[in-house]
Design an enzyme around this catalytic site. Structure first.
Site, PDB file in Angstrom:
ATOM      1  N   LYS A   8       0.833  -1.217   0.000  1.00 36.18           N
ATOM      2  CA  LYS A   8       0.000   0.000   0.000  1.00 36.18           C
ATOM      3  C   LYS A   8       0.865   1.265   0.000  1.00 36.18           C
ATOM      4  O   LYS A   8       0.631   2.185  -0.774  1.00 36.18           O
ATOM      5  CB  LYS A   8      -0.944   0.023   1.222  1.00 36.18           C
ATOM      6  N   ARG A  83      -9.758   0.438   8.992  1.00 31.09           N
ATOM      7  CA  ARG A  83      -9.356  -0.959   9.122  1.00 31.09           C
ATOM      8  C   ARG A  83     -10.419  -1.795   9.824  1.00 31.09           C
ATOM      9  O   ARG A  83     -10.188  -2.990  10.041  1.00 31.09           O
ATOM     10  CB  ARG A  83      -8.080  -1.032   9.935  1.00 31.09           C
ATOM     11  N   ARG A 122      12.053  -6.395   5.447  1.00 32.76           N
ATOM     12  CA  ARG A 122      12.148  -4.930   5.308  1.00 32.76           C
ATOM     13  C   ARG A 122      13.202  -4.347   6.253  1.00 32.76           C
ATOM     14  O   ARG A 122      13.276  -4.745   7.418  1.00 32.76           O
ATOM     15  CB  ARG A 122      10.813  -4.270   5.671  1.00 32.76           C
ATOM     16  N   ARG A 157      11.577  -2.487  11.617  1.00 29.97           N
ATOM     17  CA  ARG A 157      10.473  -1.949  12.410  1.00 29.97           C
ATOM     18  C   ARG A 157      10.140  -2.924  13.537  1.00 29.97           C
ATOM     19  O   ARG A 157      10.188  -4.134  13.348  1.00 29.97           O
ATOM     20  CB  ARG A 157       9.240  -1.807  11.499  1.00 29.97           C
ATOM     21  N   ARG A 168      -0.665  -9.670  12.769  1.00 31.59           N
ATOM     22  CA  ARG A 168      -1.229  -8.581  11.954  1.00 31.59           C
ATOM     23  C   ARG A 168      -2.086  -9.146  10.825  1.00 31.59           C
ATOM     24  O   ARG A 168      -3.121  -8.586  10.478  1.00 31.59           O
ATOM     25  CB  ARG A 168      -0.104  -7.691  11.406  1.00 31.59           C
TER      26      ARG A 168
END
Ligand code: AMP
Length: 216
Positions: A8, A83, A122, A157, A168
């Site tokens: 996104k 969400r 990431r 992160r 998640r």
């Protein structure tokens, strides 16, 4: 709309460049508050670090302010919000009151295992902010940023570990996927995109669909 790691944020940057829209990411807004270390930031951290959704009441209040502060004449792209169905209802109420209804809902579809691989790999440079991926976009200097002088260690992160990603994803299927049904039932303009493709293919597909729907 799309699972964590669906791309996104990446596609949002391209849309911003192409159409000049404002990009509002709830995750980025919350991370900035979290980094401030304030009481609110500490409360957000409790949910975010566990891979859970922040409670609706808090989210709706923070996002309503962020949306109201924006100049909607440029067009607003919401990323990561709403969400949950109650968040979507609150957003509809705010947009209806401002006479600025949603033009379209973009859904990025991506396979779960691709999500886990994308997210756990990431990395980001804490100094210059450059993003990397250990497999898909590695730094030429391994664990260190290849843009910065000296040895600046890349960071992950807090919520990008495998266990948190699985949490998640669960939160996504339990609470966020129903929002897509909410918008489909309301007869919104839906734009479905295959998010398993490369970032440039995803962006091209989305831009073409936005143009052919007469939305640009
Ligand atoms: P993101 O960067 O979009 O993956 O968001 C990171 C984290 O922020 C999520 O895992 C949630 O804990 C929290 N968050 C972001 N947006 C929302 C939202 N709309 N509702 C609830 N929690 C959110």
């Amino acid at each position: 709309m799309g699972a964590p790691g669906a791309g996104k944020g990446t596609v949002a940057s391209t849309l911003k460049e192409t159409f000049g829209m404002v990009h509002l990411s709830s995750g980025d807004i919350f991370r900035a508050v979290k980094a401030s270390g304030s009481e609110l930031g500490q409360e957000l951290a409790r949910y975010m670090d566990a891979g859970q959704l922040v409670p609706d009441e808090l989210v709706v209040k923070m996002m309503a302010n962020a949306i109201a502060e924006n100049d909607e004449s440029k067009g607003l792209m919401l990323d990561g919000f709403p969400r949950t169905v109650p968040q979507a209802e609150a957003l509809d109420a705010q947009l209806d009151a401002g006479n600025t209804p949603l033009d379209a809902v973009v859904v990025l579809n991506v396979d779960d295992e691709a999500v886990v691989e994308r997210i756990t790999g990431r990395r980001r440079c804490p100094q210059c902010g450059k993003g990397f991926h250990v497999k898909f976009m590695p730094s030429a200097r391994g664990e260190f940023c290849d843009e910065c002088e000296g040895d600046v260690l890349l960071e992950q992160r807090d919520d990008d570990t495998e266990a948190t990603v699985r949490e998640r994803l669960k939160a996504y299927y339990d609470q966020t996927e129903p929002v897509i049904g909410y918008y489909r039932n309301a007869g919104r303009q839906m734009i479905d995109v295959d998010g398993n493709k490369s970032p440039s293919d995803v962006a091209d597909n989305l831009i073409n669909q936005i143009r052919s729907a007469g939305l640009s």
